[in-house]
Every structure is written in structure tokens, then in C-alpha cells.
Design an enzyme around this catalytic site. Structure first.
Site, PDB file in Angstrom:
ATOM      1  N   ASP A 183       0.819  -1.217   0.000  1.00 27.32           N
ATOM      2  CA  ASP A 183       0.000   0.000   0.000  1.00 27.32           C
ATOM      3  C   ASP A 183       0.854   1.268   0.000  1.00 27.32           C
ATOM      4  OD1 ASP A 183      -2.328   1.489  -0.085  1.00 27.32           O
ATOM      5  OD2 ASP A 183      -2.676   1.420   2.073  1.00 27.32           O
TER       6      ASP A 183
ATOM      7  N   ASP B  81     -15.313  -2.487   5.122  1.00 29.15           N
ATOM      8  CA  ASP B  81     -14.162  -1.660   4.760  1.00 29.15           C
ATOM      9  C   ASP B  81     -13.787  -0.697   5.884  1.00 29.15           C
ATOM     10  OD1 ASP B  81     -14.186  -2.816   2.198  1.00 29.15           O
ATOM     11  OD2 ASP B  81     -15.613  -1.341   1.470  1.00 29.15           O
TER      12      ASP B  81
ATOM     13  N   ASP C 261      -2.777  -5.558  -5.651  1.00 34.35           N
ATOM     14  CA  ASP C 261      -2.234  -4.200  -5.741  1.00 34.35           C
ATOM     15  C   ASP C 261      -0.727  -4.123  -5.951  1.00 34.35           C
ATOM     16  OD1 ASP C 261      -4.821  -3.096  -5.241  1.00 34.35           O
ATOM     17  OD2 ASP C 261      -4.496  -3.415  -3.119  1.00 34.35           O
TER      18      ASP C 261
END
Length: 378
Positions: A168, A358, A206
Site C-alpha cells: 500500500d 471496509d 495491488d
């Protein structure tokens, strides 16, 4: 428009986060922590970048150790004749892991008025199992418990290794292994738990799509480790199907994403079976199918490369306002299947477990019945 990434967010270091909560006093709306890592939550991205636009992520990954730079693109060890025609991802049916948070909630709340809807529409469906903490001493046994469970039932598990260093880009999901050498060792131990049955590996959400924040050298090193990871996983279990991060249809342009994927080994049959997209996201299946085919066309490689798509929460598509945190009005997408009927699309998967928050409708990564009910009853 702000778009949601497939970025996954863990509040603090993943290892031990769920255990740190006081579950003795939790609300009946939430399940307790599973034995394996919960599928984390997505984080917001800036406006959709053009192929030449710079990233606006606030901070980059920590620099890697000053070891010799790795070669990003592996050299195939087999001649081009090895290329194969496209085939179905795997045979059989997907595995439903019995230790998921939704199953815990269903077992513990039989009298809840939402029980029947959640049990039938979410809990009965197979979903991926995440391994989001750097735990080299236990990772082999934990992966083996999942793969052996699937093998015993003749079902195909979906596992998600998520421990790449600099995860991230130092944002909310920062964590993972302390460096790429440590990550390589962790992947070796992860691979040792894959067994010999069919298994789908969704390799590091990601890790490719979000690589803009890295320097050229850091990006090359990360991609070299990802290519190595694919080789190690497939060597450990030749029946494993390994898919690399293609982001999603609202993120990088197909050509840009494919160029990075090629550097990460995704075009090599020794490392890869294709790409995945839409993890923890909301973009429609039709958009993802079209996008993934464009990425695969640009990627090149064997004709057998395919794509898998996370359809867990994309039934109504992505919110027009770009909201990413438990957005209202979403619903379940297509049920998980290994038979999509779509050329080059190997599977629709629930990589993100519907109902795991989330962070807005419940604690991050925790199964929240109200959110699950909203998704299942929309």
C-alpha cells in the site's frame, strides 16, 4: 471522478490486529476473528490516471536493502514450443473454507432475523482465504490446512498471499515482510503448504497496479520477487494456478498495466496462468471481462493465459461518486464459479468476502451482519 482501487487496507500491522480487539464485548452484528486473515478492505485512489500521469500517492514504499539489483524479467527456461492452447482454469468446484467469519456468525446467530438471507446467499458460497500477515513460522501449516481441506472434499481452494514489502505504498495497509529477501523466504514457506491438489493463487493484490509510487529500482526489485514467487508456487505444486495483479477497469490503462505485468513475470508460463482484477472492488463483470481481455492481449505470452475476476460486491457496479468505504446501494455479484462461459475468463471468484467491512459499517476487516444483509437483500 474518484475511483476505488482493489487496494486492501489493514488497520495497523496485520498480524494480531483482529486478535487485539476485545471480542468478549463485541456487538452481535459482528463475527469474531477467523483463524486465517480476514480479507482486508479497499482504499481510495486519486482520479483515474492516464498512462502518462504521475501517481499522487502520498508516500512510497520503504527502500529495499542495498543488495545487488535483481533482474525484473525472468528468462524462460523452456523453448517457445511449450506454449499451450487456452484451457479452463481448473476442473471441479470451489472450496468453502469452514473457518470463515460469515460461517461463525451464522453458527452463532440462528435466531437473528437476517440469518436465512445471509446463510443462503453468502455463507453457502466459497470465498478466498487471505494470508495477510508476515508469519514465517506458521504460514506453511496454515496454508496446508486450507489446501488439504479442499483436497479432501475434491474442491478447489482460493488462497491470497498478501505480504509484499512496502504494501500500500506506506499507506493504511502498510506492512508485510520486512524486505524482499524475507518475502522470498515467506513465499517459499507459503508454497510448501500448497499440497498437490488443484488450487488458485491470487498473488499479492495491488502489488503491480499500485507500483507507480515506487522508484524504478524498487519497482524492478518488486517485480523480480513477484516473478520468482510465481515460479516457486508453480514448482511446488504444478496444479496450482497463479494469477497476477491487473488492478481493475477504472485504474491503469491496459497497455501500461500489461507492461508492468510482463516485467513481473505474468507472461511466462513458468510463473503465471494469467491475471486477476477487481479485488475488493465494485466494477461490473462486463467491464472487467473487456478490460482483462485487453490486458491479456497487450501482455502477450502463451495462449493459455486467462483471467479471474472478483465478483463479490459488483452486482450494481461501482458508485458514481467513487465512494470506496462500504458504499450504499451495492449488491452481491455473480456467484463464484469455474465455468464462466467467457473466453479467457477462467473464473468468477469471491476474493473479498461480502459483509467484511471496509471500516465504515463495522470495524475494518470484520464481518458485519448489517452490511452483509444489505448486500444480499439488494
Amino acid at each position: 471522478m474518484v475511483v476505488a482501487a482493489s487496494l486492501v487496507v489493514v488497520a495497523g500491522a496485520v498480524a494480531g490486529v483482529l486478535a487485539a480487539f476485545d471480542y468478549g464485548g463485541r456487538a452481535s452484528d459482528e463475527a469474531g476473528p477467523p483463524e486465517v486473515s480476514a480479507s482486508p478492505r479497499p482504499a481510495p485512489l486519486p482520479a483515474e490516471p492516464s498512462p502518462s500521469a504521475p501517481a499522487t500517492t502520498a508516500s512510497a514504499s520503504p527502500p529495499q536493502s542495498p543488495s545487488a539489483r535483481r533482474t525484473a524479467t525472468p528468462t524462460p527456461s523452456k523453448p517457445a514450443a511449450k506454449k499451450r492452447e487456452h484451457r479452463t482454469a481448473v476442473a471441479g468446484r470451489l472450496y468453502r473454507h469452514p473457518g470463515s467469519q460469515v460461517l461463525e456468525w451464522v453458527r452463532s446467530h440462528s435466531g437473528d432475523p437476517r440469518h436465512a438471507v445471509i446463510a443462503s446467499r453468502i455463507a453457502e458460497q466459497p470465498a478466498a482465504v487471505w494470508f495477510a500477515d508476515y508469519s514465517p513460522q506458521t504460514i506453511t501449516a496454515r496454508v496446508a490446512a486450507v489446501t488439504a481441506g479442499g483436497d479432501a472434499l475434491g474442491r478447489v481452494p482460493v488462497v491470497v498471499p498478501y505480504a509484499i514489502p512496502g504494501r500500500d505504498c506506506g499507506g493504511h495497509s502498510e506492512g508485510g515482510a520486512p524486505g524482499l529477501d524475507a518475502y522470498d523466504g515467506w513465499i517459499d514457506r507459503f508454497a510448501a503448504g500448497l499440497g498437490s491438489g488443484e488450487v488458485i493463487v491470487v498473488l499479492e493484490p495491488d502489488s503491480v497496479a499500485q507500483a507507480e509510487c515506487l522508484s524504478a529500482g524498487e519497482r524492478a526489485d518488486r517485480f523480480a520477487s513477484l516473478a520468482r514467487a510465481g515460479r516457486v508456487l508453480k514448482a511446488a505444486n504444478p496444479r496450482a494456478r497463479v494469477y497476477f495483479d491487473a488492478g481493475h477497469s477504472g485504474w491503469n490503462a491496459p497497455g501500461k498495466q500489461a507492461a508492468w505485468l510482463r516485467q513481473a513475470g505474468a507472461a511466462s508460463p513458468e510463473s503465471s496462468d494469467g491475471v486477476f482484477s477487481n479485488v475488493s472492488n465494485f466494477h461490473t463483470t462486463a467491464d472487467e471481462v473487456a478490460y482483462d481481455r485487453r490486458v491479456l492481449d497487450a501482455l502477450g505470452g502463451p495462449a493459455g493465459l486467462g483471467a479471474v475476476i472478483d465478483t463479490s460486491r459488483n452486482g450494481n457496479g461501482a458508485p458514481a461518486d467513487g465512494e470506496w468505504c462500504d458504499p450504499a446501494g451495492r449488491k452481491l455479484g455473480r456467484t463464484p464459479t469455474l465455468s464462466t462461459g467467457e473466453a479467457r475468463i477462467d473464473a468468477y471468484l469471491w476474493v473479498k468476502l461480502p459483509g467484511e467491512s471496509d471500516g465504515c459499517k463495522g470495524r475494518p476487516g470484520t464481518f458485519t451482519a448489517s452490511y452483509a444483509y444489505d448486500l444480499a437483500s439488494s
